[in-house]
Write a protein that holds these residues in place. Structure first.
Motif, PDB file in Angstrom:
ATOM      1  N   THR A   1      11.207  32.375  24.673  1.00  0.00           N
ATOM      2  CA  THR A   1      12.053  32.375  23.820  1.00  0.00           C
ATOM      3  C   THR A   1      11.104  32.471  22.222  1.00  0.00           C
ATOM      4  O   THR A   1      11.532  31.845  21.682  1.00  0.00           O
ATOM      5  N   ALA A   2       9.122  32.831  22.996  1.00  0.00           N
ATOM      6  CA  ALA A   2       9.197  32.673  21.164  1.00  0.00           C
ATOM      7  C   ALA A   2       9.781  33.568  20.552  1.00  0.00           C
ATOM      8  O   ALA A   2      10.255  34.577  21.091  1.00  0.00           O
TER       9      ALA A   2
ATOM     10  N   LEU B   1      23.116  41.523  19.879  1.00  0.00           N
ATOM     11  CA  LEU B   1      24.074  41.286  21.496  1.00  0.00           C
ATOM     12  C   LEU B   1      22.920  39.841  21.949  1.00  0.00           C
ATOM     13  O   LEU B   1      21.578  39.972  22.223  1.00  0.00           O
ATOM     14  N   GLY B   2      23.779  38.481  21.842  1.00  0.00           N
ATOM     15  CA  GLY B   2      22.524  37.834  22.689  1.00  0.00           C
ATOM     16  C   GLY B   2      22.449  37.727  24.020  1.00  0.00           C
ATOM     17  O   GLY B   2      23.325  37.843  24.047  1.00  0.00           O
ATOM     18  N   LEU B   3      21.290  37.502  24.798  1.00  0.00           N
ATOM     19  CA  LEU B   3      21.127  37.143  26.010  1.00  0.00           C
ATOM     20  C   LEU B   3      21.274  35.755  26.082  1.00  0.00           C
ATOM     21  O   LEU B   3      21.063  34.826  26.103  1.00  0.00           O
ATOM     22  N   VAL B   4      22.262  35.218  27.367  1.00  0.00           N
ATOM     23  CA  VAL B   4      22.101  34.044  27.987  1.00  0.00           C
ATOM     24  C   VAL B   4      22.171  34.198  29.899  1.00  0.00           C
ATOM     25  O   VAL B   4      22.548  34.458  30.398  1.00  0.00           O
ATOM     26  N   PRO B   5      20.744  33.072  29.229  1.00  0.00           N
ATOM     27  CA  PRO B   5      20.009  32.491  30.890  1.00  0.00           C
ATOM     28  C   PRO B   5      21.235  32.544  31.205  1.00  0.00           C
ATOM     29  O   PRO B   5      22.004  31.835  31.712  1.00  0.00           O
TER      30      PRO B   5
ATOM     31  N   ASP C   1      20.735  27.663  24.311  1.00  0.00           N
ATOM     32  CA  ASP C   1      20.110  28.889  24.898  1.00  0.00           C
ATOM     33  C   ASP C   1      19.720  29.742  24.523  1.00  0.00           C
ATOM     34  O   ASP C   1      19.651  30.236  25.277  1.00  0.00           O
ATOM     35  N   THR C   2      20.616  29.972  24.272  1.00  0.00           N
ATOM     36  CA  THR C   2      21.328  31.505  23.776  1.00  0.00           C
ATOM     37  C   THR C   2      20.527  32.344  22.811  1.00  0.00           C
ATOM     38  O   THR C   2      19.740  31.636  21.735  1.00  0.00           O
ATOM     39  N   ILE C   3      19.792  33.878  23.588  1.00  0.00           N
ATOM     40  CA  ILE C   3      18.425  34.538  22.701  1.00  0.00           C
ATOM     41  C   ILE C   3      19.258  35.714  22.462  1.00  0.00           C
ATOM     42  O   ILE C   3      19.395  36.581  22.695  1.00  0.00           O
ATOM     43  N   HIS C   4      19.026  34.962  21.360  1.00  0.00           N
ATOM     44  CA  HIS C   4      19.567  36.356  19.916  1.00  0.00           C
ATOM     45  C   HIS C   4      18.587  37.312  19.658  1.00  0.00           C
ATOM     46  O   HIS C   4      17.321  37.117  19.800  1.00  0.00           O
ATOM     47  N   VAL C   5      18.857  38.372  20.152  1.00  0.00           N
ATOM     48  CA  VAL C   5      18.175  39.601  20.177  1.00  0.00           C
ATOM     49  C   VAL C   5      18.592  41.021  19.262  1.00  0.00           C
ATOM     50  O   VAL C   5      19.122  41.526  19.015  1.00  0.00           O
ATOM     51  N   LYS C   6      17.360  41.723  18.270  1.00  0.00           N
ATOM     52  CA  LYS C   6      17.505  42.637  17.678  1.00  0.00           C
ATOM     53  C   LYS C   6      16.937  43.464  18.816  1.00  0.00           C
ATOM     54  O   LYS C   6      15.741  43.850  18.863  1.00  0.00           O
ATOM     55  N   TRP C   7      18.381  44.349  19.393  1.00  0.00           N
ATOM     56  CA  TRP C   7      17.760  45.644  19.827  1.00  0.00           C
ATOM     57  C   TRP C   7      17.300  46.431  19.326  1.00  0.00           C
ATOM     58  O   TRP C   7      17.840  47.043  18.309  1.00  0.00           O
ATOM     59  N   ASP C   8      16.726  47.117  19.895  1.00  0.00           N
ATOM     60  CA  ASP C   8      15.942  48.612  19.572  1.00  0.00           C
ATOM     61  C   ASP C   8      16.812  49.917  18.473  1.00  0.00           C
ATOM     62  O   ASP C   8      16.849  50.026  17.554  1.00  0.00           O
ATOM     63  N   ASN C   9      18.244  49.754  19.356  1.00  0.00           N
ATOM     64  CA  ASN C   9      19.172  50.623  19.346  1.00  0.00           C
ATOM     65  C   ASN C   9      20.232  49.613  18.160  1.00  0.00           C
ATOM     66  O   ASN C   9      21.787  50.577  17.396  1.00  0.00           O
ATOM     67  N   GLY C  10      19.753  48.901  17.477  1.00  0.00           N
ATOM     68  CA  GLY C  10      20.798  47.977  16.648  1.00  0.00           C
ATOM     69  C   GLY C  10      21.601  47.126  16.900  1.00  0.00           C
ATOM     70  O   GLY C  10      22.258  46.933  15.987  1.00  0.00           O
ATOM     71  N   ALA C  11      21.963  46.742  18.135  1.00  0.00           N
ATOM     72  CA  ALA C  11      22.685  45.327  18.418  1.00  0.00           C
ATOM     73  C   ALA C  11      22.210  44.200  18.582  1.00  0.00           C
ATOM     74  O   ALA C  11      21.217  44.368  18.219  1.00  0.00           O
TER      75      ALA C  11
ATOM     76  N   ILE D   1      12.922  39.239  21.014  1.00  0.00           N
ATOM     77  CA  ILE D   1      13.541  37.703  20.332  1.00  0.00           C
ATOM     78  C   ILE D   1      13.603  37.286  18.940  1.00  0.00           C
ATOM     79  O   ILE D   1      12.170  37.684  18.453  1.00  0.00           O
ATOM     80  N   GLU D   2      14.434  36.826  18.191  1.00  0.00           N
ATOM     81  CA  GLU D   2      14.385  36.132  17.217  1.00  0.00           C
ATOM     82  C   GLU D   2      14.744  35.321  16.823  1.00  0.00           C
ATOM     83  O   GLU D   2      14.181  34.356  16.024  1.00  0.00           O
ATOM     84  N   TYR D   3      15.430  34.626  17.511  1.00  0.00           N
ATOM     85  CA  TYR D   3      15.238  32.922  17.693  1.00  0.00           C
ATOM     86  C   TYR D   3      16.837  32.049  19.107  1.00  0.00           C
ATOM     87  O   TYR D   3      17.094  33.553  19.902  1.00  0.00           O
ATOM     88  N   VAL D   4      16.294  31.382  19.401  1.00  0.00           N
ATOM     89  CA  VAL D   4      17.145  30.761  20.483  1.00  0.00           C
ATOM     90  C   VAL D   4      17.930  29.265  20.021  1.00  0.00           C
ATOM     91  O   VAL D   4      17.291  28.542  19.032  1.00  0.00           O
ATOM     92  N   ASP D   5      19.244  29.393  20.076  1.00  0.00           N
ATOM     93  CA  ASP D   5      20.193  28.512  19.706  1.00  0.00           C
ATOM     94  C   ASP D   5      19.944  27.454  20.241  1.00  0.00           C
ATOM     95  O   ASP D   5      19.220  27.416  21.662  1.00  0.00           O
ATOM     96  N   ASP D   6      20.865  26.807  20.360  1.00  0.00           N
ATOM     97  CA  ASP D   6      20.533  25.191  21.554  1.00  0.00           C
ATOM     98  C   ASP D   6      21.411  24.918  21.910  1.00  0.00           C
ATOM     99  O   ASP D   6      21.538  24.216  22.635  1.00  0.00           O
TER     100      ASP D   6
END
Length: 61
Positions: free
Chosen positions: A4-5, A49-53, A37-47, A30-35
């Motif tokens: 989550t870093a 979408l957050g990842l949900v463990p 636990d969604t992992i917010h990602v800045k995807w290389d293609n511009g998307a 990874i940009e940040y993890v919210d409260d």
């Protein structure tokens, strides 16, 4: 590196989001993890979408 870093790189294996343009193998940072636990990602293609463990599958590079 902690999964989550901020700045960790991830590669998508699969997602349950049927509306995303992300595909297996896409990578991002990874940009940040919210409260909820969604992992917010800045995807290389511009998307952004957050990842949900437990629902989405991905690996930390």
């Amino acid at each position: 590196m902690n999964i989550t870093a901020k700045g960790a790189r991830v590669r998508l294996i699969s997602t349950t989001d049927e509306f995303t343009r992300l595909r297996e193998g896409d990578e991002g940072t990874i940009e940040y993890v919210d409260d909820i636990d969604t992992i917010h990602v800045k995807w290389d293609n511009g998307a952004t979408l957050g990842l949900v463990p437990g629902e989405d599958r991905f690996v930390v590079l």
